[in-house]
Scaffold this active site. Structure first.
Site, PDB file in Angstrom:
ATOM      1  N   ARG A  71       0.845  -1.213   0.000  1.00 46.60           N
ATOM      2  CA  ARG A  71       0.000   0.000   0.000  1.00 46.60           C
ATOM      3  C   ARG A  71       0.868   1.247   0.000  1.00 46.60           C
ATOM      4  NH1 ARG A  71      -3.997  -0.473   4.818  1.00 46.60           N
ATOM      5  NH2 ARG A  71      -4.722   1.523   4.010  1.00 46.60           N
ATOM      6  N   ASN A 108      -6.831   9.685   6.726  1.00 52.28           N
ATOM      7  CA  ASN A 108      -6.024   8.961   5.738  1.00 52.28           C
ATOM      8  C   ASN A 108      -4.632   8.659   6.280  1.00 52.28           C
ATOM      9  OD1 ASN A 108      -8.249   9.261   4.101  1.00 52.28           O
ATOM     10  ND2 ASN A 108      -7.434  11.063   3.054  1.00 52.28           N
ATOM     11  N   HIS A 125      -5.696   8.277  12.170  1.00 50.69           N
ATOM     12  CA  HIS A 125      -5.530   6.820  12.069  1.00 50.69           C
ATOM     13  C   HIS A 125      -4.090   6.450  11.782  1.00 50.69           C
ATOM     14  CE1 HIS A 125     -10.099   6.575  11.095  1.00 50.69           C
ATOM     15  NE2 HIS A 125      -9.850   6.737  12.377  1.00 50.69           N
ATOM     16  N   CYS A 161      13.787  -3.569  14.970  1.00 49.50           N
ATOM     17  CA  CYS A 161      14.003  -2.327  15.726  1.00 49.50           C
ATOM     18  C   CYS A 161      15.484  -2.197  16.093  1.00 49.50           C
ATOM     19  CB  CYS A 161      13.169  -2.385  17.014  1.00 49.50           C
ATOM     20  SG  CYS A 161      13.541  -1.082  18.205  1.00 49.50           S
ATOM     21  N   CYS A 164      15.734  -2.429  20.195  1.00 45.65           N
ATOM     22  CA  CYS A 164      15.532  -3.646  21.010  1.00 45.65           C
ATOM     23  C   CYS A 164      15.469  -4.917  20.174  1.00 45.65           C
ATOM     24  CB  CYS A 164      14.233  -3.520  21.826  1.00 45.65           C
ATOM     25  SG  CYS A 164      12.745  -3.834  20.863  1.00 45.65           S
ATOM     26  N   GLY A 201     -14.753  14.066   1.560  1.00 51.59           N
ATOM     27  CA  GLY A 201     -14.440  12.684   1.205  1.00 51.59           C
ATOM     28  C   GLY A 201     -14.455  11.709   2.354  1.00 51.59           C
ATOM     29  N   THR A 202     -15.376  11.892   3.297  1.00 50.29           N
ATOM     30  CA  THR A 202     -15.499  10.897   4.349  1.00 50.29           C
ATOM     31  C   THR A 202     -16.950  10.432   4.438  1.00 50.29           C
ATOM     32  OG1 THR A 202     -15.192  10.389   6.693  1.00 50.29           O
ATOM     33  CG2 THR A 202     -15.805  12.651   6.162  1.00 50.29           C
ATOM     34  N   ASN A 227     -18.643  16.101  -1.145  1.00 47.88           N
ATOM     35  CA  ASN A 227     -18.730  14.651  -1.313  1.00 47.88           C
ATOM     36  C   ASN A 227     -19.705  14.377  -2.451  1.00 47.88           C
ATOM     37  OD1 ASN A 227     -19.302  11.827  -0.978  1.00 47.88           O
ATOM     38  ND2 ASN A 227     -18.552  11.996   1.134  1.00 47.88           N
ATOM     39  N   PRO A 228     -19.331  13.520  -3.425  1.00 47.09           N
ATOM     40  CA  PRO A 228     -20.294  13.214  -4.498  1.00 47.09           C
ATOM     41  C   PRO A 228     -21.476  12.377  -4.015  1.00 47.09           C
ATOM     42  CG  PRO A 228     -18.290  11.921  -4.784  1.00 47.09           C
ATOM     43  CD  PRO A 228     -18.040  12.856  -3.655  1.00 47.09           C
TER      44      PRO A 228
HETATM   45  N1  APR Z   1     -14.047  13.289  -3.807  1.00 45.87           N
HETATM   46  C1  APR Z   1     -14.656  13.408  -2.592  1.00 45.87           C
HETATM   47  N2  APR Z   1     -15.249  12.387  -1.937  1.00 45.87           N
HETATM   48  C2  APR Z   1     -15.233  11.182  -2.558  1.00 45.87           C
HETATM   49  C3  APR Z   1     -14.621  10.965  -3.816  1.00 45.87           C
HETATM   50  C4  APR Z   1     -14.013  12.086  -4.437  1.00 45.87           C
HETATM   51  N3  APR Z   1     -13.408  11.960  -5.635  1.00 45.87           N
HETATM   52  N4  APR Z   1     -14.774   9.647  -4.149  1.00 45.87           N
HETATM   53  C5  APR Z   1     -15.443   9.075  -3.129  1.00 45.87           C
HETATM   54  N5  APR Z   1     -15.724   9.984  -2.174  1.00 45.87           N
HETATM   55  C6  APR Z   1     -16.415   9.799  -0.895  1.00 45.87           C
HETATM   56  C7  APR Z   1     -17.401   8.662  -0.855  1.00 45.87           C
HETATM   57  O1  APR Z   1     -18.687   9.123  -1.278  1.00 45.87           O
HETATM   58  C8  APR Z   1     -17.394   8.294   0.628  1.00 45.87           C
HETATM   59  O2  APR Z   1     -18.350   9.086   1.329  1.00 45.87           O
HETATM   60  O3  APR Z   1     -15.414   9.464   0.037  1.00 45.87           O
HETATM   61  C9  APR Z   1     -16.001   8.694   1.089  1.00 45.87           C
HETATM   62  C10 APR Z   1     -15.086   7.505   1.371  1.00 45.87           C
HETATM   63  O4  APR Z   1     -15.632   6.812   2.482  1.00 45.87           O
HETATM   64  P1  APR Z   1     -14.736   5.655   3.180  1.00 45.87           P
HETATM   65  O5  APR Z   1     -14.125   4.782   2.123  1.00 45.87           O
HETATM   66  O6  APR Z   1     -15.608   5.069   4.246  1.00 45.87           O
HETATM   67  O7  APR Z   1     -13.522   6.469   3.797  1.00 45.87           O
HETATM   68  P2  APR Z   1     -13.425   7.117   5.224  1.00 45.87           P
HETATM   69  O8  APR Z   1     -14.677   7.850   5.561  1.00 45.87           O
HETATM   70  O9  APR Z   1     -12.147   7.881   5.238  1.00 45.87           O
HETATM   71  O10 APR Z   1     -13.258   5.820   6.172  1.00 45.87           O
HETATM   72  C11 APR Z   1     -12.836   6.075   7.488  1.00 45.87           C
HETATM   73  O11 APR Z   1     -12.454   3.665   7.705  1.00 45.87           O
HETATM   74  O12 APR Z   1     -11.548   2.456   6.013  1.00 45.87           O
HETATM   75  C12 APR Z   1     -11.400   2.768   7.366  1.00 45.87           C
HETATM   76  O13 APR Z   1      -9.620   3.416   8.811  1.00 45.87           O
HETATM   77  C13 APR Z   1     -10.107   3.519   7.496  1.00 45.87           C
HETATM   78  O14 APR Z   1      -9.675   5.880   7.776  1.00 45.87           O
HETATM   79  C14 APR Z   1     -10.570   4.941   7.216  1.00 45.87           C
HETATM   80  C15 APR Z   1     -11.901   4.966   7.930  1.00 45.87           C
END
Ligand code: APR
Length: 257
Positions: A71, A108, A125, A161, A164, A201-202, A227-228
């Site tokens: 990754r 992220n 995270h 490490c 240790c 984007g969450t 967010n889309p």
């Molecule tokens: N621009 C903006 N938002 C976007 C885009 C984009 N191009 N593409 C997708 N998204 C949005 C989706 O609609 C969704 O709401 O980004 C979001 C991604 O959601 P998740 O994949 O659940 O990501 P996140 O909310 O960061 O997850 C939180 O969960 O996967 C675990 O620990 C990991 O930090 C992560 C946590």
């Protein structure tokens, strides 16, 4: 009434202290595989919950370390997108104008905010770029600064490490682990002090991170969302900009169309 983007720009211009809260969607247009997308090749038959845990690492450190190095290689091969760039440019402009601070709080584990030149983000995270000893907790060194991993991935023995001799582990928060105290405190204080929180984007599904923007609301802040898709923040957002980070943020933060 003014179009949402113009009204949202007015709210941002009027804000003194801004927190930008980002999730995996922030890095989508950089081609960084999301958590679930990364379950491919050698790891296709696993669930995220089966790999991203202390138990999985204890049981098979090479399988788990190989996944995180794969990754990390994918992140190193990716570039910050126009959304990361817009945040960096916006934060620099406000610092130059003295018009109030910008704090980036991210869920992220990539380093794209930093590579775009933006303020060092608070990584709730953790980060793919902060390995530490699984025994004594000392920060570790990667064997390769830029790992080159085969497409299908491979098992890799974690480096030892230097303090240790214990096995290094990824510096990310695994399922069942708490967030780092320092990161939580920094994020929580920023949310309590801000007057605007911009969520980008969450999916707002993963706690306790998802509770932070609501903490800002309770402290009197305005919530904006980019967010889309639909999320739990839809009902809390004063402005809900339905679009992608790389398209909306340059217009919203830098007036670029
Ligand atoms: N621009 C903006 N938002 C976007 C885009 C984009 N191009 N593409 C997708 N998204 C949005 C989706 O609609 C969704 O709401 O980004 C979001 C991604 O959601 P998740 O994949 O659940 O990501 P996140 O909310 O960061 O997850 C939180 O969960 O996967 C675990 O620990 C990991 O930090 C992560 C946590």
């Amino acid at each position: 009434t003014r179009p949402p983007l113009a009204a949202a720009r007015d709210a941002i211009a009027a804000a003194r202290r801004i927190v930008i809260f980002t999730g995996a969607g922030m890095s989508a247009e950089s081609g960084v595989p999301t958590f679930r997308d990364a379950l491919t090749g050698l790891w296709a038959r696993f669930s995220a919950e089966a790999l991203a845990t202390p138990e999985a690492f204890a049981r098979d450190p090479e399988l788990v370390w190989g996944w995180y190095e794969w990754r990390r290689a994918r992140v190193r091969a990716a570039q910050p997108n126009a959304g990361h760039g817009a945040i960096a440019e916006f934060a620099a402009r406000r610092a130059a104008e003295g018009s109030g601070g910008v704090t980036v709080v991210t869920q992220n584990v990539d380093d794209l905010h930093e590579r775009a030149g933006g303020p060092a983000a608070v990584h709730l995270h953790g980060s793919l770029f902060a390995p530490r000893c699984s025994a004594c907790g000392a920060p570790g060194e990667f064997a390769l600064a830029d790992p080159v991993e085969p497409e299908g991935g491979r098992r890799l023995a974690p480096p030892r490490c230097e303090q240790c001799g214990g096995a290094l582990r990824p510096g990310v928060v695994w399922f069942g682990e708490g967030l780092s105290e320092a990161a939580w405190r920094a994020a929580s204080q920023a949310m309590d002090a801000c007057d605007l929180v911009l969520c980008v984007g969450t999916s707002a599904l993963v706690h306790p991170a998802a509770a932070l923007p609501e903490q800002a609301l309770r402290a009197g802040a305005t919530l904006l969302q980019v967010n889309p898709g639909h999320t739990a923040f839809d009902a809390l957002a004063r402005f809900n900009l339905k679009g992608s980070a790389a398209t909306v943020l340059p217009a919203l933060l830098c007036g670029k169309h």
